[in-house]
Design a protein around this motif. Sequence first.
Motif, mmCIF file in Angstrom:
data_model
loop_
_atom_site.group_PDB
_atom_site.id
_atom_site.type_symbol
_atom_site.label_atom_id
_atom_site.label_comp_id
_atom_site.label_asym_id
_atom_site.label_seq_id
_atom_site.Cartn_x
_atom_site.Cartn_y
_atom_site.Cartn_z
ATOM 1 N N PHE A 153 52.165 27.703 -0.647
ATOM 2 C CA PHE A 153 52.907 28.826 -1.218
ATOM 3 C C PHE A 153 53.910 29.366 -0.211
ATOM 4 C CE2 PHE A 153 53.222 33.464 -1.860
ATOM 5 C CZ PHE A 153 53.814 33.472 -3.110
ATOM 6 N N ALA A 154 53.491 29.517 1.052
ATOM 7 C CA ALA A 154 54.374 30.036 2.103
ATOM 8 C C ALA A 154 55.561 29.114 2.323
ATOM 9 C CB ALA A 154 53.597 30.217 3.407
ATOM 10 N N GLY A 155 55.332 27.812 2.321
ATOM 11 C CA GLY A 155 56.433 26.868 2.476
ATOM 12 C C GLY A 155 57.431 26.986 1.338
ATOM 13 N N THR A 156 56.920 27.152 0.126
ATOM 14 C CA THR A 156 57.795 27.310 -1.037
ATOM 15 C C THR A 156 58.586 28.607 -0.950
ATOM 16 O OG1 THR A 156 56.209 26.070 -2.363
ATOM 17 C CG2 THR A 156 57.852 27.358 -3.555
ATOM 18 N N VAL A 157 57.934 29.690 -0.573
ATOM 19 C CA VAL A 157 58.624 30.980 -0.450
ATOM 20 C C VAL A 157 59.673 30.916 0.660
ATOM 21 C CG1 VAL A 157 58.332 33.435 0.146
ATOM 22 C CG2 VAL A 157 56.748 32.344 -1.435
ATOM 23 N N ALA A 158 59.358 30.248 1.769
ATOM 24 C CA ALA A 158 60.336 30.099 2.849
ATOM 25 C C ALA A 158 61.562 29.314 2.361
ATOM 26 C CB ALA A 158 59.707 29.409 4.059
ATOM 27 N N LEU A 159 61.336 28.286 1.553
ATOM 28 C CA LEU A 159 62.456 27.537 0.982
ATOM 29 C C LEU A 159 63.298 28.424 0.062
ATOM 30 C CD1 LEU A 159 60.686 24.160 0.114
ATOM 31 C CD2 LEU A 159 62.412 24.526 1.877
ATOM 32 N N VAL A 160 62.637 29.246 -0.743
ATOM 33 C CA VAL A 160 63.359 30.144 -1.660
ATOM 34 C C VAL A 160 64.163 31.183 -0.881
ATOM 35 C CG1 VAL A 160 63.055 31.949 -3.412
ATOM 36 C CG2 VAL A 160 61.795 29.803 -3.600
ATOM 37 N N ILE A 161 63.544 31.797 0.135
ATOM 38 C CA ILE A 161 64.264 32.784 0.942
ATOM 39 C C ILE A 161 65.442 32.119 1.653
ATOM 40 C CG2 ILE A 161 64.113 34.345 2.933
ATOM 41 C CD1 ILE A 161 61.180 34.827 2.154
ATOM 42 N N GLY A 162 65.244 30.924 2.164
ATOM 43 C CA GLY A 162 66.335 30.194 2.801
ATOM 44 C C GLY A 162 67.475 29.931 1.828
ATOM 45 N N GLY A 189 60.757 25.975 6.156
ATOM 46 C CA GLY A 189 59.933 25.884 4.950
ATOM 47 C C GLY A 189 59.416 24.476 4.728
ATOM 48 N N ALA A 190 60.264 23.486 4.942
ATOM 49 C CA ALA A 190 59.837 22.090 4.806
ATOM 50 C C ALA A 190 58.782 21.748 5.856
ATOM 51 C CB ALA A 190 61.038 21.163 4.914
ATOM 52 N N ALA A 191 58.959 22.248 7.085
ATOM 53 C CA ALA A 191 57.990 21.986 8.146
ATOM 54 C C ALA A 191 56.663 22.701 7.883
ATOM 55 C CB ALA A 191 58.566 22.400 9.497
ATOM 56 N N ILE A 192 56.703 23.889 7.285
ATOM 57 C CA ILE A 192 55.467 24.585 6.907
ATOM 58 C C ILE A 192 54.690 23.733 5.914
ATOM 59 C CG2 ILE A 192 54.522 26.564 5.639
ATOM 60 C CD1 ILE A 192 56.843 28.229 6.865
ATOM 61 N N MET A 193 55.405 23.187 4.936
ATOM 62 C CA MET A 193 54.741 22.354 3.936
ATOM 63 C C MET A 193 54.198 21.059 4.546
ATOM 64 S SD MET A 193 57.092 23.044 0.629
ATOM 65 C CE MET A 193 55.873 22.636 -0.609
ATOM 66 N N ALA A 194 54.771 20.625 5.660
ATOM 67 C CA ALA A 194 54.284 19.439 6.360
ATOM 68 C C ALA A 194 53.120 19.770 7.285
ATOM 69 C CB ALA A 194 55.412 18.794 7.149
ATOM 70 N N GLY A 195 52.754 21.046 7.400
ATOM 71 C CA GLY A 195 51.593 21.450 8.187
ATOM 72 C C GLY A 195 51.857 21.691 9.654
ATOM 73 N N VAL A 217 54.818 29.833 12.987
ATOM 74 C CA VAL A 217 55.250 30.874 13.937
ATOM 75 C C VAL A 217 56.711 31.240 13.678
ATOM 76 C CG1 VAL A 217 55.629 31.395 16.378
ATOM 77 C CG2 VAL A 217 53.562 30.178 15.669
ATOM 78 N N LEU A 218 57.572 30.227 13.579
ATOM 79 C CA LEU A 218 58.990 30.499 13.304
ATOM 80 C C LEU A 218 59.180 31.140 11.933
ATOM 81 C CD1 LEU A 218 61.069 27.484 14.658
ATOM 82 C CD2 LEU A 218 61.015 29.831 15.474
ATOM 83 N N GLY A 219 58.344 30.775 10.972
ATOM 84 C CA GLY A 219 58.433 31.375 9.645
ATOM 85 C C GLY A 219 58.202 32.871 9.678
ATOM 86 N N VAL A 220 57.212 33.305 10.448
ATOM 87 C CA VAL A 220 56.942 34.742 10.588
ATOM 88 C C VAL A 220 58.096 35.432 11.305
ATOM 89 C CG1 VAL A 220 55.423 36.441 11.692
ATOM 90 C CG2 VAL A 220 54.428 34.485 10.507
ATOM 91 N N ILE A 221 58.591 34.825 12.368
ATOM 92 C CA ILE A 221 59.697 35.425 13.135
ATOM 93 C C ILE A 221 60.941 35.556 12.264
ATOM 94 C CG2 ILE A 221 61.296 35.033 15.056
ATOM 95 C CD1 ILE A 221 58.856 33.748 16.543
ATOM 96 N N PHE A 222 61.301 34.477 11.558
ATOM 97 C CA PHE A 222 62.499 34.523 10.720
ATOM 98 C C PHE A 222 62.328 35.465 9.536
ATOM 99 C CE2 PHE A 222 64.100 30.812 12.978
ATOM 100 C CZ PHE A 222 65.447 31.131 13.050
#
Length: 139
Positions: free
Chosen positions: A23-32, A79-85, A91-96
């Motif tokens: 879900f977080a990876g998907t949301v990061a992609l949407v925000i991006g 976001g893609a890297a989050i989905m890749a685990g 960490v970068l997702g939280v910072i961004f």
Amino acid sequence: MTTKTTHGRTSTTRYRTSGWLAFAGTVALVIGAFNVIDGLVALFKDGYYLVNENQIMVFDYTAWGWIWLIIGIIQIGVGAAIMAGQMWARVLGVIFAFVVAIGHLAFLVAFPLWSVLTISLCVLLIYALTAPPPGSRAD
């Protein structure tokens, strides 16, 4: 899955999958994607926003356009890297997400509804990235 040998025995460590990380990876992609759209609109359609350039905090629309475009592209990669685990991506997702939420507070005057939606998604992203158990992966 990783395998390691300890004192002659082989053990297998399985990573737990997490729906929150997917879900977080998907949301990061949407925000991006939202930020890329923000950047392109600020660069190419000056009359779209609700205020004049001199009423927006800190920068003019061209500067905001480049900022949102660059951050958006980076967030799509994260976001893609989050989905890749990848842990570094969490960490970068939280910072961004934090930086984008603060940036949209400054951009709030220009387009309130879009900024409030993006800030809300950033808060949700921060929760989704910090809630999964340690060692969990998005696959």
